[in-house]
Design a protein around this motif. Sequence first.
Motif, PDB file in Angstrom:
ATOM      1  N   ARG A 270      -1.686   0.440  -1.200  1.00 42.87           N
ATOM      2  CA  ARG A 270      -2.144   1.634  -0.635  1.00 42.87           C
ATOM      3  C   ARG A 270      -1.863   3.151  -1.224  1.00 42.87           C
ATOM      4  O   ARG A 270      -0.647   3.116  -1.941  1.00 42.87           O
ATOM      5  CB  ARG A 270      -1.317   1.759   0.774  1.00 42.87           C
ATOM      6  CG  ARG A 270      -1.557   0.717   1.861  1.00 42.87           C
ATOM      7  CD  ARG A 270      -0.481   0.887   2.984  1.00 42.87           C
ATOM      8  NE  ARG A 270       0.697   0.622   2.477  1.00 42.87           N
ATOM      9  CZ  ARG A 270       1.821   0.660   2.880  1.00 42.87           C
ATOM     10  NH1 ARG A 270       1.733   1.272   4.377  1.00 42.87           N
ATOM     11  NH2 ARG A 270       3.026   0.638   2.359  1.00 42.87           N
ATOM     12  N   ASP A 273       0.535   5.953  -0.429  1.00 43.99           N
ATOM     13  CA  ASP A 273       1.921   5.403   0.220  1.00 43.99           C
ATOM     14  C   ASP A 273       2.496   4.452  -0.916  1.00 43.99           C
ATOM     15  O   ASP A 273       3.846   4.684  -0.865  1.00 43.99           O
ATOM     16  CB  ASP A 273       1.526   4.472   1.366  1.00 43.99           C
ATOM     17  CG  ASP A 273       0.983   5.524   2.588  1.00 43.99           C
ATOM     18  OD1 ASP A 273       1.147   6.787   2.281  1.00 43.99           O
ATOM     19  OD2 ASP A 273       0.275   5.167   3.561  1.00 43.99           O
ATOM     20  N   ASP A 274       2.044   3.549  -1.347  1.00 43.64           N
ATOM     21  CA  ASP A 274       2.452   2.625  -2.324  1.00 43.64           C
ATOM     22  C   ASP A 274       2.708   3.173  -3.821  1.00 43.64           C
ATOM     23  O   ASP A 274       3.799   3.314  -4.493  1.00 43.64           O
ATOM     24  CB  ASP A 274       1.862   1.486  -2.403  1.00 43.64           C
ATOM     25  CG  ASP A 274       1.752   0.534  -1.106  1.00 43.64           C
ATOM     26  OD1 ASP A 274       2.749   0.698  -0.329  1.00 43.64           O
ATOM     27  OD2 ASP A 274       0.842  -0.235  -0.783  1.00 43.64           O
TER      28      ASP A 274
END
Lengths: 339, 339
Positions: A270, A273-274
Amino acid sequence: MQPPPKRPTMADVAHRANVSTMTVSRAFKRDASVSADTRDRILRAAEELGYVFDSIAANLSSRRSGFVAATIPSINNANFADTVRGMTEGLRDSGLEILLGFTDYNVEEEERLVGQLLRRRPEAIIVTGGRHTPRCRKMLTNAGVPVVETWDLPSEPIGHVVGFSNADAGRLMVDHFVARGYLRLGFIGGDTSRDTRGLDRRRGFVAALQDRGLDASRVIASGVPPISMREGATAMVEMISRWPDTQAVMCVSDLSAFGALMECLRRGIRVPDDVAIAGFGAYDLAEQSVPPITTIDVGAHEIGIRVAELVLDLLNGRRATDDRVVVGMTPKVIVRHTA
Amino acid sequence: MQPPPKRPTMADVAHRANVSTMTVSRAFKRDASVSADTRDRILRAAEELGYVFDSIAANLSSRRSGFVAATIPSINNANFADTVRGMTEGLRDSGLEILLGFTDYNVEEEERLVGQLLRRRPEAIIVTGGRHTPRCRKMLTNAGVPVVETWDLPSEPIGHVVGFSNADAGRLMVDHFVARGYLRLGFIGGDTSRDTRGLDRRRGFVAALQDRGLDASRVIASGVPPISMREGATAMVEMISRWPDTQAVMCVSDLSAFGALMECLRRGIRVPDDVAIAGFGAYDLAEQSVPPITTIDVGAHEIGIRVAELVLDLLNGRRATDDRVVVGMTPKVIVRHTA
DNA sequence: GCTTGTTATGTTATCGATAACATCTTCTGT
DNA sequence: ACAGAAGATGTTATCGATAACATAACAAGC
């Protein structure tokens, strides 16, 4: 081969129109004082003979070539294309044309190219970047025409400059990442031997990390600049396998950033997000991509316009040739979704 | 301003090296018979004086300009960039340089540009496309140098041709769509006044639909060519709002196809399940995009290489100048995920 | 030893236009 | 009606190299 069919010259036109060659020459200029009647007659004669004006002879005789030379790293790069568009627009009504050469991101090739271009006696020469071979510097210094370096802020400019600090652009992105709370940061770029501006961005990025006491080791340098989308993807894979806890990555250009982003999508990673991703150059691609990519805008088109203005001012004597003009632009982060 | 610092000429070099100008001239060529000793002396003298060879004078005197002129629609297009790269590679060792001009997808501008280029006495001229203003055709016909039209297969070529049928490319995509079971098909392109090759693709697309008795009305023509990613997105919106049951859409280029695809992603429209999308040009973008985009490859790079070969053959007399060479390439569908 | 060929170099006449200056008209104002 | 300015055109020399031909020096072949 048959004997070349001998093109008509100005003398032929002059003879047919019953005037002197000088009058024909004047008729082919804009402002020259030739009676409308005579000019018509001359242009008609030229048309009938299929006369084509010979710029080469005109250039030699007038000691003016009527063009400015410009070198850019690659023909296939939206940023430099924007700059060239700006130059073209800025020079449109001046009667000056642009003679373009491509260096392939290679200072040796740049040296060769500059040598070739100078032989054609340009009225000014514009080069991309502020790093050159010593021989190339010397040629430019002695060129006897205005020299403009662009896309960089060299510490020792040869002549004039319209550019920005690539190191600052790298720094800027660190600031942005840190402000967002990302602290484990990486950089993706090409192998460092060629693209000196990309290298400067990396330098600025790394220096900013060190200033803040952050880990500055997460650098992937692979692929011949300009690195492609695919190489961006490959590098991203390497980044997250070597340093899996990396929180944000700056790529040397939007192309590689896009490649990196797509690789993340393929792997279900992601963004942001990641891992957060940012590019450089404000390509259309970065804006249109889903998700849209955070990037840095350096005003590529405006650089071209400013360069053209500067060159015209210098050639028209509206500015002294010997005072060094440095136009510094400020890179700006465009915050989008990926970082 | 001080009096111009008067550049040194060959005569100055000759004087310093104690030879005639002719010997200096020879020393600056490759193959000329000058003793190694003398050549060294001459080159040293030239270096010391800061002599720069004057191509303009050389061109006038030798009646050879040493370059080929080429016009392309846009500097910022990966396809034409590939073709130019091919030409550059093919001409690398010939001593010929490429003088590039941009027509901005505009035949009026092309006419102006061709006129300017011919004044500089190129050894050959390469133009993109097979449609020109009558005046432009005439100039090219009378140019007295080899003319090559590319990226098209004109029905009445001016000289030689290295290209492909854009109409066939459009037809080909209809075949592909139909083979996949899509029958309600649309086309997205720019307004039709400029990009004649894009227009030909559309014509072929529409003709193929009519041949099969399919609805041929779903055509969106808006935006100045080359239409951007953004315009592709806008056009896609229009397409699905006007003809909601459209099953597949061909876009005039991969750029607009990418824009259309991204718009679908933003709106949650599934590609290709809800609507299939295909582009044209086999850009890197189409391959790297997620999902990857079905497109048509026309071998842009190879076109450039073939053009260069052809030009060299013609200039070296390995081919007669007066027999028309037509190199036809075959567009191929690259099937990916979107269609 | 003398012709012939090869290699290295010089001489002269351009290439096709333009700058600079000269000349000849045609206005303009008084 | 005439000086002086402005407009239209011609004359001459030149821009910086190269093609084509000429020449000199020396080696090789008989």
